[in-house]
Design a protein around this motif. Structure first.
Motif, PDB file in Angstrom:
ATOM      1  N   VAL A   1     -15.217   3.023   9.940  1.00 14.69           N
ATOM      2  CA  VAL A   1     -14.614   3.592   8.727  1.00 14.69           C
ATOM      3  C   VAL A   1     -15.620   4.530   8.033  1.00 14.69           C
ATOM      4  N   LEU A   2     -16.890   4.131   8.049  1.00 18.27           N
ATOM      5  CA  LEU A   2     -17.932   4.993   7.464  1.00 18.27           C
ATOM      6  C   LEU A   2     -17.954   6.352   8.173  1.00 18.27           C
ATOM      7  N   GLN A   3     -17.887   6.296   9.493  1.00 20.95           N
ATOM      8  CA  GLN A   3     -17.897   7.535  10.280  1.00 20.95           C
ATOM      9  C   GLN A   3     -16.661   8.400   9.945  1.00 20.95           C
ATOM     10  N   ILE A   4     -15.500   7.762   9.837  1.00 21.60           N
ATOM     11  CA  ILE A   4     -14.269   8.509   9.508  1.00 21.60           C
ATOM     12  C   ILE A   4     -14.387   9.122   8.106  1.00 21.60           C
ATOM     13  N   ALA A   5     -14.943   8.345   7.187  1.00 21.91           N
ATOM     14  CA  ALA A   5     -15.082   8.846   5.813  1.00 21.91           C
ATOM     15  C   ALA A   5     -15.982  10.080   5.777  1.00 21.91           C
ATOM     16  N   LYS A   6     -17.040  10.051   6.609  1.00 23.66           N
ATOM     17  CA  LYS A   6     -17.951  11.206   6.680  1.00 23.66           C
ATOM     18  C   LYS A   6     -17.227  12.401   7.275  1.00 23.66           C
ATOM     19  N   GLU A   7     -16.581  12.164   8.417  1.00 28.28           N
ATOM     20  CA  GLU A   7     -15.919  13.251   9.134  1.00 28.28           C
ATOM     21  C   GLU A   7     -14.808  13.907   8.314  1.00 28.28           C
ATOM     22  N   THR A   8     -14.069  13.079   7.565  1.00 26.23           N
ATOM     23  CA  THR A   8     -12.937  13.632   6.811  1.00 26.23           C
ATOM     24  C   THR A   8     -13.372  14.107   5.419  1.00 26.23           C
ATOM     25  N   ARG A   9     -14.628  13.879   5.068  1.00 23.53           N
ATOM     26  CA  ARG A   9     -15.170  14.216   3.744  1.00 23.53           C
ATOM     27  C   ARG A   9     -14.349  13.576   2.628  1.00 23.53           C
ATOM     28  N   ALA A  10     -14.033  12.305   2.816  1.00 23.58           N
ATOM     29  CA  ALA A  10     -13.240  11.590   1.821  1.00 23.58           C
ATOM     30  C   ALA A  10     -14.024  11.455   0.517  1.00 23.58           C
ATOM     31  N   SER A  11     -13.315  11.581  -0.598  1.00 21.14           N
ATOM     32  CA  SER A  11     -13.998  11.362  -1.883  1.00 21.14           C
ATOM     33  C   SER A  11     -13.596  10.012  -2.485  1.00 21.14           C
ATOM     34  N   LEU A  12     -12.653   9.345  -1.821  1.00 24.06           N
ATOM     35  CA  LEU A  12     -12.243   8.014  -2.277  1.00 24.06           C
ATOM     36  C   LEU A  12     -11.869   7.189  -1.047  1.00 24.06           C
ATOM     37  N   VAL A  13     -12.415   5.970  -0.966  1.00 27.26           N
ATOM     38  CA  VAL A  13     -12.060   5.049   0.121  1.00 27.26           C
ATOM     39  C   VAL A  13     -11.519   3.808  -0.564  1.00 27.26           C
ATOM     40  N   ILE A  14     -10.251   3.508  -0.339  1.00 26.73           N
ATOM     41  CA  ILE A  14      -9.591   2.522  -1.201  1.00 26.73           C
ATOM     42  C   ILE A  14      -8.653   1.576  -0.443  1.00 26.73           C
ATOM     43  N   SER A  15      -8.587   0.361  -0.959  1.00 24.70           N
ATOM     44  CA  SER A  15      -7.652  -0.660  -0.483  1.00 24.70           C
ATOM     45  C   SER A  15      -7.441  -1.558  -1.695  1.00 24.70           C
ATOM     46  N   THR A  16      -6.206  -1.903  -2.003  1.00 17.74           N
ATOM     47  CA  THR A  16      -6.021  -2.681  -3.233  1.00 17.74           C
ATOM     48  C   THR A  16      -5.616  -4.125  -3.023  1.00 17.74           C
ATOM     49  N   CYS A  17      -5.127  -4.480  -1.846  1.00 22.92           N
ATOM     50  CA  CYS A  17      -4.733  -5.897  -1.729  1.00 22.92           C
ATOM     51  C   CYS A  17      -4.999  -6.535  -0.381  1.00 22.92           C
ATOM     52  N   ILE A  18      -6.098  -6.128   0.282  1.00 27.55           N
ATOM     53  CA  ILE A  18      -6.492  -6.792   1.539  1.00 27.55           C
ATOM     54  C   ILE A  18      -7.987  -7.106   1.412  1.00 27.55           C
ATOM     55  N   ASP A  19      -8.324  -8.419   1.342  1.00 34.59           N
ATOM     56  CA  ASP A  19      -9.712  -8.804   1.044  1.00 34.59           C
ATOM     57  C   ASP A  19     -10.766  -8.116   1.898  1.00 34.59           C
ATOM     58  N   GLN A  20     -10.610  -8.247   3.226  1.00 37.86           N
ATOM     59  CA  GLN A  20     -11.654  -7.725   4.118  1.00 37.86           C
ATOM     60  C   GLN A  20     -11.767  -6.206   3.989  1.00 37.86           C
ATOM     61  N   ALA A  21     -10.621  -5.545   3.837  1.00 35.01           N
ATOM     62  CA  ALA A  21     -10.631  -4.084   3.723  1.00 35.01           C
ATOM     63  C   ALA A  21     -11.304  -3.657   2.411  1.00 35.01           C
ATOM     64  N   ASN A  22     -11.089  -4.431   1.345  1.00 33.87           N
ATOM     65  CA  ASN A  22     -11.761  -4.133   0.074  1.00 33.87           C
ATOM     66  C   ASN A  22     -13.272  -4.119   0.263  1.00 33.87           C
TER      67      ASN A  22
ATOM     68  N   HIS B   1       0.806  -1.225   0.000  1.00 29.60           N
ATOM     69  CA  HIS B   1       0.000   0.000   0.000  1.00 29.60           C
ATOM     70  C   HIS B   1       0.841   1.278   0.000  1.00 29.60           C
ATOM     71  N   VAL B   2       2.139   1.140   0.272  1.00 29.39           N
ATOM     72  CA  VAL B   2       3.010   2.320   0.217  1.00 29.39           C
ATOM     73  C   VAL B   2       3.001   2.873  -1.212  1.00 29.39           C
ATOM     74  N   GLU B   3       3.086   1.975  -2.173  1.00 26.45           N
ATOM     75  CA  GLU B   3       3.033   2.362  -3.585  1.00 26.45           C
ATOM     76  C   GLU B   3       1.690   3.035  -3.910  1.00 26.45           C
ATOM     77  N   LEU B   4       0.620   2.466  -3.373  1.00 27.23           N
ATOM     78  CA  LEU B   4      -0.716   3.037  -3.577  1.00 27.23           C
ATOM     79  C   LEU B   4      -0.787   4.459  -3.001  1.00 27.23           C
ATOM     80  N   ILE B   5      -0.297   4.627  -1.793  1.00 25.22           N
ATOM     81  CA  ILE B   5      -0.328   5.941  -1.133  1.00 25.22           C
ATOM     82  C   ILE B   5       0.466   6.960  -1.959  1.00 25.22           C
TER      83      ILE B   5
END
Ligand SMILES: Nc1ncnc2c1ncn2[C@@H]1O[C@H](COP(=O)(O)OP(=O)(O)O)[C@@H](O)[C@H]1O
Ligand SMILES: [Mg+2]
Length: 409
Positions: free
Chosen positions: A58-79, A15-19
């Motif tokens: 995570v939903l609450q954090i996404a709301k609070e931070t006003r995220a426009s993208l919530v992403i994970s590319t290689c962890i099943d449960q996180a996806n 995920h370092v590459e993703l970040i």
């Protein structure tokens, strides 16, 4: 204009590459990870220490931070959590939350694969030891919890007693309380990296797992893989058919995915698949060997932007080699730079920091380093590997060479 906010779930090293890529695209990157020492923390703009598996949090954090993208590319449960949160907030995501559940549950996955005629072994599910439908159990069998990973609770069973014992263990590990009992497939294990486009799927790269010696016919951990897998023409054609079948059955579009399978005497039989890019060295190999930037493709997939994916034919032969250490404290590697300079090693990776304690398990977490070799034939690859294993030293805190060579030869 304020930067757009991207929430990355999980700070694993891939995920370092993703970040970094998200930052290049102009995102302010917030990493959610309950650990306080994961590799992603230094790369991200901000770290929130919470579990990536808690979807409401995570939903609450996404709301609070006003995220426009919530992403994970290689962890099943996180996806799966990404898909849930994105669906709730109307953000872009690669596939539905329902699909993400279908693929993190081996029971649902097997049902759909069987319905669509994708080659996979027969199976039965149970929620209790008493409830096992013995008419559907053939030996040798494999018992697993439906919703774990990293081979946790996966066992080959050769008798009724073993099935009973392993089902009990699987039930205790499963969050949903289901165990699966399926037919054992004899043969080499392969992994096939694919991309589902708008109209059909393509195979990007194949690899064959190297078995750890001394197992019971099942590869629960691997010492690396060879690329490409040595497939017959018929098997090669079947890998493509299966890729298209999976994309169709699960409705995948514009998504990287990979599947694991066994080359049996009667053709390829699928174990499982994941609609994401692989972890570990997958990113490096896809980019350097197949010429495909899988992280770029994965970001596009989340954003709903089409990728033009063209894998180049793999002309040469490669192998990845995972180095396990005998129990002790890892200090440093020796010999790697010389081997690289001489062209024996193509690339090397140190996976553990100096001072890390290693126990005796052959777990993926006990790999201290890895190297890749490249040559023009499988035999020449093998020769280079042997030379590298002879000369690399994994030095422990006492100054002894603690590389576990037994698992390789
Ligand atoms: N039916 C099977 N036949 C032979 N080997 C199997 C079978 N199922 C699993 N395995 C072995 O066990 C490993 C882990 O099983 P898998 O279903 O992939 O679970 P996980 O989600 O833990 O990776 C596989 O990579 C494979 O080596
Ligand atoms: Mg697996």
């Amino acid at each position: 204009m304020t930067d757009q906010i991207a929430l990355v779930l999980g700070g694993t090293s891939p995920h370092v590459e993703l970040i970094n890529k998200l930052k290049q695209r102009g995102y302010y990157v917030i990493l959610v990870d309950y650990l306080n020492n994961s590799p992603g923390i230094a790369a991200a703009d901000q770290h929130i220490q919470e579990s990536t598996l808690d979807k409401e949090k995570v939903l609450q954090i996404a709301k609070e931070t006003r995220a426009s993208l919530v992403i994970s590319t290689c962890i099943d449960q996180a996806n799966s959590v990404c898909c849930y949160v994105a669906e709730q907030l109307g953000l872009p995501h690669p596939y539905s939350y329902q699909t993400s559940l279908d693929v993190t549950d081996k029971g649902r996955m097997k049902r759909i694969m069987t319905e669509y005629g994708i080659s996979t072994s027969p199976y039965t599910l149970t929620t209790s030891v008493e409830g096992i439908d013995w008419d559907k159990v053939a030996f040798p069998a494999v018992v697993k919890p439906v919703d774990c990973n990293s081979s946790k609770g996966v066992h080959r069973a050769d008798s009724r007693e073993e099935v009973l014992r392993f089902v009990e263990e699987a039930l205790s590990l499963s969050r949903t309380g289901y165990a699966i009992i399926e037919g054992f497939n004899e043969g080499d294990e392969i992994q096939v990296d694919c991309f589902a486009g708008q109209d059909g799927a393509q195979v990007l790269m194949t690899r064959q797992k190297k078995k750890i010696h001394g197992g019971n016919g099942m590869v629960l951990q691997s010492t690396g893989s060879i690329v490409p897998a040595t497939l017959s023409e018929a098997e090669d054609a079947q890998t493509k058919e299966i890729a298209s079948g999976i994309a169709k059955a699960f409705g995948l579009k514009n998504t990287p995915f990979f599947y694991q399978a066994i080359r049996t005497a009667n053709g390829i039989s699928v174990l499982e698949f994941a609609p994401r890019i692989g972890g570990g060295l997958s990113y490096y190999m896809l980019r350097n060997i197949a010429g495909v930037d899988s992280v770029e493709i994965a970001i596009n997939s989340f954003l709903g932007v089409e990728s033009d994916v063209k894998a180049r034919a793999v002309e040469r032969h490669y192998s990845t080699n995972l180095l396990y250490m005998k129990p002790g404290v890892f200090d440093h590697l020796e010999g790697v730079d010389e081997l690289k300079a001489e062209g024996v090693i193509y690339e090397s990776f140190q996976m553990k920091k100096s001072g890390t304690e290693i126990d005796s398990d052959l777990r993926s977490g006990n790999r201290v380093a890895a190297f890749i070799v490249e040559a023009d034939s499988p035999a020449a690859v093998r020769e280079k590997e042997k030379q590298a294993y002879r000369r690399i030293r994994v030095v422990d805190a006492q100054g002894n060479d603690a590389l576990n060579r037994e698992v390789n030869f």
